[in-house]
Design an enzyme around this catalytic site. Sequence first.
Site, PDB file in Angstrom:
ATOM      1  N   ASP A 113      -4.646  12.552   2.596  1.00 34.82           N
ATOM      2  CA  ASP A 113      -5.547  11.324   2.172  1.00 34.82           C
ATOM      3  C   ASP A 113      -5.180  10.153   2.702  1.00 34.82           C
ATOM      4  OD1 ASP A 113      -7.322  10.045   0.355  1.00 34.82           O
ATOM      5  OD2 ASP A 113      -6.463  10.937  -1.581  1.00 34.82           O
ATOM      6  N   GLU A 144     -13.955   2.213 -14.131  1.00 36.74           N
ATOM      7  CA  GLU A 144     -13.375   3.328 -13.928  1.00 36.74           C
ATOM      8  C   GLU A 144     -13.616   3.844 -12.551  1.00 36.74           C
ATOM      9  OE1 GLU A 144     -14.450   6.568 -16.414  1.00 36.74           O
ATOM     10  OE2 GLU A 144     -16.581   6.296 -16.092  1.00 36.74           O
TER      11      GLU A 144
END
Length: 737
Positions: free
Chosen positions: A274, A483
């Site tokens: 990542d 979110e």
Amino acid sequence: MRKILAPISAALLTVALFTGFKGARHHFDYPFQDPALSMEQRVNDLVSRMTLEEKVGQMLNSAPAIPRLGVPAYNWWNECLHGVARTPFKVTVYPQAIAMAATWDRNSIHTMADYTADEGRAIYNQSIKDDKHGIYLGLTYWTPNINIFRDPRWGRGQETYGEDPYLTGEIGRSFVLGLQGNDPKYLKAAGCAKHYAVHSGPEELRHKFNTDVSDYDLWDTYLPAFRKLVVDAKVAGVMCAYNALKGQPCCGSDLLMTNILRNKWSFKGYVTSDCGGIDDFYKKNGHLAQPDAESAAADAVLHGTDVECGKVTYLSLLQAVKNGKLSEDQLNTSLKRLFMTRFRLGMFDPADAVKYNNIGKEALEAPAHTAQALKMAHQSIVLLKNSNNTLPLSKSLKKIAVLGPNADNAVSVLGNYNGTPSHVVTALEGIKSKLSKNTEVVYEKGVDFVADSTTNLNFQSTIDKVKDADVIVYVGGIAPQLEGEEMKVNKAGFHGGDKTSILLPGLQTEFLKALKATGKPVVFVMMTGSAVATPWEAQNLPAIVNAWYGGQSAGTAIADVLFGDYNPAGRLPVTFYASDKDLPDFEDYSMANRTYRYFKGTPLFGFGYGLSFSKFEYGDVTAPATIAKGQNLVVHVKVTNKSTRDGEEVTELYLTHKGLKQRTAIRALKGFERTFIKAGQTKDVAFTIPVSDLSVVNADGELVQLPGKLELSVGGSQPDAKSVVEKRTVAKTITLL
């Protein structure tokens, strides 16, 4: 070091490389350019010709060109979570991933992924023509996100396919097969299963968080979907997660990377970190697992992390090799996996050899793609409540009020990791399109998502404008700006991208109370990427429609449901709990009392729940009374549409193991089918449950079939007292010998 061919060998090579391809004769400077050779031979040849410095450069996501070998620059980072993302081109934007899971339709997912790959190829092909090789232009997509949405507070849960390993695996498998195509030689695009593994927040802690789950939870919940994509779907790539597992960073994990991924599952594809994930190995706000960049880079490569999404740590691999922390041959292993992916994508073959090179810009927002976006927006909508047949609404209304922060919000419907379409239909636009000029449509935002210190709770001015409406449609919920991934958000109920409370923000509930007090019917259309607790709304409002972040056609789909032009059949891919009190500690990754599989309480709306304008009734389950070890289970059930309206029904099959000494789920989904059934028609819905899905997992990750009683439940939702009485679910007990 760079390998130099002896002059006599080079001369022989030049003679040998007059090779026929499709009847033509070509001269190749190097064997790796010759498509008549195997890809393995070509990759080995290419890697053998690179210097150590060139090899290290190819292990960063932004890999530079190697002009002397004719290797173009390539950026590995691209996204296509629900359509090609972050591209400068206009593209089709489908419903957010959690919404796609709510369709419970493998075929729709496969088609969507196929169309996405078409658009991705069109962008790549045009970029090659334009000699552009930057980020978000390549064919290696870091999608899908198949982490388990174990806790509804996690902001990135919207990117997943929900809380269930089986549903996640099935949807993910369909996505990968559609994206990568069915050509025997070439990939249409390359998928990537992420984030491997045991990764689901909190976002604020993801760079330093260590998870330590039981072996049972690891194999029963967190790994099945990854196994399905790696072993069954042959996904091209895997992304290792930021967090650590059992004390080792995931990208340097003996258990995850070596023992399971490479050895147990025999994964041959590439692994990427990542972004910035290798930096976390040694930086002070990370895991502190290594003392410096050089050691971190060597550790990650030795564990099979082939490319770093970043521009810092892997540069130290040059010195790491010189200092003996790993060998150049060990770099070669990673290089070969990386170039094998690029060769499988046809990047080193003549243009006419790869059929996908013919896909042009006409694929972008093609009519079939936009139709699919609308179809999936329709399919994803979940009707949570519809008392007294409040829905569908009449199109002959004199006055309708459309209110709320998402009513005319063209941003929320696009979710995150999204592309940009030419046109977005909001709920307001969709509703207006259904009504004639004889209907007055009043729009007011009314309230924001969340209250702040300046919010005035006097709603009277809005109430005065809408109190004489025939019906009030409130389009609220939450938004991708509240979110998501590691966000700088700190508002009541939200922090860092995660939710601190699953309750619908109190400001909206107070507004809905004021709307209800008008005495007019209030329809609540909720947009969200996660489970939201709506206890007051569920008790007091006549109709609730969960519309997720529905993509470019969200407004059309919402209006079609509200006015009855589409009969909803979506199902929840997550449990909608009643309150925060139902949730364990966010940082606790144990599955005890989490998700429908282990939750012992009563949800507000359960996993698999969803209503329809039609009424479906289930007949008896047809299945053998006993089955032998190693035998698949074949199940049939008759489903009848008892209404006067055609509709789709999602039939769900759950298994419960009874009386076993080892831990098992309360029940577990093991089959689902979405079926169109005409009014008055009965259809036979069949399932074949393989031995693997009749088995339970042991601590070693092995599936074992244990003798005993197996309770089989089939229906339009999970079984409960109401669904059984209404014949919406039926059950049967069989014996495993």
